[in-house]
Design a protein around this motif. Structure first.
Motif, short mmCIF file in Angstrom:
data_model
loop_
_atom_site.label_atom_id
_atom_site.label_comp_id
_atom_site.label_asym_id
_atom_site.label_seq_id
_atom_site.Cartn_x
_atom_site.Cartn_y
_atom_site.Cartn_z
N ASN A 52 0.80 -1.22 0.00
CA ASN A 52 0.00 0.00 0.00
C ASN A 52 0.84 1.28 0.00
O ASN A 52 0.30 2.37 -0.17
N CYS A 53 2.14 1.14 0.20
CA CYS A 53 3.07 2.27 0.20
C CYS A 53 3.72 2.34 -1.18
O CYS A 53 4.53 1.48 -1.52
N MET A 54 3.33 3.33 -1.97
CA MET A 54 3.73 3.33 -3.37
C MET A 54 4.40 4.63 -3.80
O MET A 54 4.23 5.68 -3.17
N ALA A 55 5.16 4.51 -4.88
CA ALA A 55 5.88 5.64 -5.46
C ALA A 55 5.76 5.59 -6.98
O ALA A 55 5.63 4.51 -7.57
N LEU A 56 5.83 6.76 -7.58
CA LEU A 56 5.77 6.89 -9.03
C LEU A 56 6.84 7.86 -9.49
O LEU A 56 6.98 8.94 -8.92
N GLU A 57 7.57 7.46 -10.50
CA GLU A 57 8.52 8.37 -11.13
C GLU A 57 7.79 9.14 -12.23
O GLU A 57 7.29 8.54 -13.18
N LEU A 58 7.72 10.45 -12.08
CA LEU A 58 7.11 11.28 -13.12
C LEU A 58 8.06 11.45 -14.30
O LEU A 58 7.64 11.66 -15.42
N ARG A 59 9.35 11.39 -14.01
CA ARG A 59 10.40 11.49 -15.03
C ARG A 59 11.20 10.20 -15.02
O ARG A 59 11.32 9.55 -13.99
N LYS A 60 11.78 9.86 -16.13
CA LYS A 60 12.65 8.68 -16.20
C LYS A 60 13.73 8.82 -15.14
O LYS A 60 14.39 9.85 -15.03
N ASP A 61 13.89 7.79 -14.34
CA ASP A 61 14.87 7.76 -13.25
C ASP A 61 14.64 8.87 -12.22
O ASP A 61 15.58 9.30 -11.56
N GLY A 62 13.40 9.32 -12.07
CA GLY A 62 13.08 10.37 -11.11
C GLY A 62 13.36 10.01 -9.67
O GLY A 62 13.50 10.88 -8.82
N LEU A 63 13.45 8.72 -9.38
CA LEU A 63 13.77 8.26 -8.02
C LEU A 63 15.05 7.43 -7.99
O LEU A 63 15.33 6.78 -7.00
N LYS A 64 15.82 7.50 -9.06
CA LYS A 64 17.00 6.63 -9.19
C LYS A 64 17.98 6.78 -8.02
O LYS A 64 18.45 5.79 -7.48
N SER A 65 18.29 7.99 -7.64
CA SER A 65 19.27 8.19 -6.56
C SER A 65 18.61 8.63 -5.26
O SER A 65 19.26 9.15 -4.37
N VAL A 66 17.28 8.43 -5.17
CA VAL A 66 16.53 8.86 -3.99
C VAL A 66 16.26 7.66 -3.08
O VAL A 66 15.87 6.60 -3.55
#
Length: 177
Positions: free
Chosen positions: A151-165
């Motif tokens: 139920n805990c979700m994330a979405l990258e709005l940009r390619k690799d938007g969460l790559k180093s996060v």
């Protein structure tokens, strides 16, 4: 389905949005039934982005609302900006017509245009993945409270938007009042 317009919320919409959110969550099981108050508090906070508070309207009647607000993700070394999707509401008589999905897609598009890289949410595991959401833990992101991983979700709005996060989500204090 009737013609539905999605637009930015205005001050004149606030009372109707309050009523819409109240009714939309009235019979929901996994809620504190206070989402309408959260929206009121967030509108007055530094986390509020007016362009990311959207309403769905048909024949002059508000039938949906979505709010994305600023959050941070923090680890021992860095802090990253992101957005929280909370809440999305659709009037009961207008559900299962794609209005919630249209609100989500429009909010994502606007957030992308405003330069945001990602969105985090706590929500139904069988609904949000259709919009690209994945388990937040896949990105090394955790929410600040106990909730099932699916139920805990994330979405990258940009390619690799969460790559180093990676790190722990920090919500504005208005989420906990």
């Amino acid at each position: 389905m009737e013609n539905v317009t999605i637009r930015q919320e205005t001050v004149e919409d606030y009372e109707k949005v309050f009523e819409l959110i109240t009714a939309a969550f009235q019979d929901e099981e996994y809620t504190d039934h206070r989402e309408q108050y959260l929206v009121e508090r967030l509108r007055k906070s530094v986390a509020f982005v007016p362009e990311l508070s959207l309403v769905a309207e048909t024949n002059g009647r508000l039938v949906g609302h979505i709010l994305l607000s600023k959050i941070t993700i923090r680890n021992e070394k860095e802090t990253y900006g992101s957005l929280a999707l909370a809440p999305v509401s659709v009037a009961k008589n207008y559900r299962k017509q794609g209005i919630g999905g249209d609100l989500i897609k429009k909010a994502h598009k606007k957030a992308y245009e405003l330069g945001f890289d990602s969105v985090i949410l706590l929500g139904h595991a069988d609904y949000y993945p259709r919009f690209g959401y994945q388990s937040a833990s896949k990105f090394g992101i955790r929410l600040p409270f106990d909730a099932p991983d699916e139920n805990c979700m994330a979405l990258e709005l940009r390619k690799d938007g969460l790559k180093s996060v990676s790190g722990r989500v920090e919500y504005p204090p208005e989420f906990f009042e």
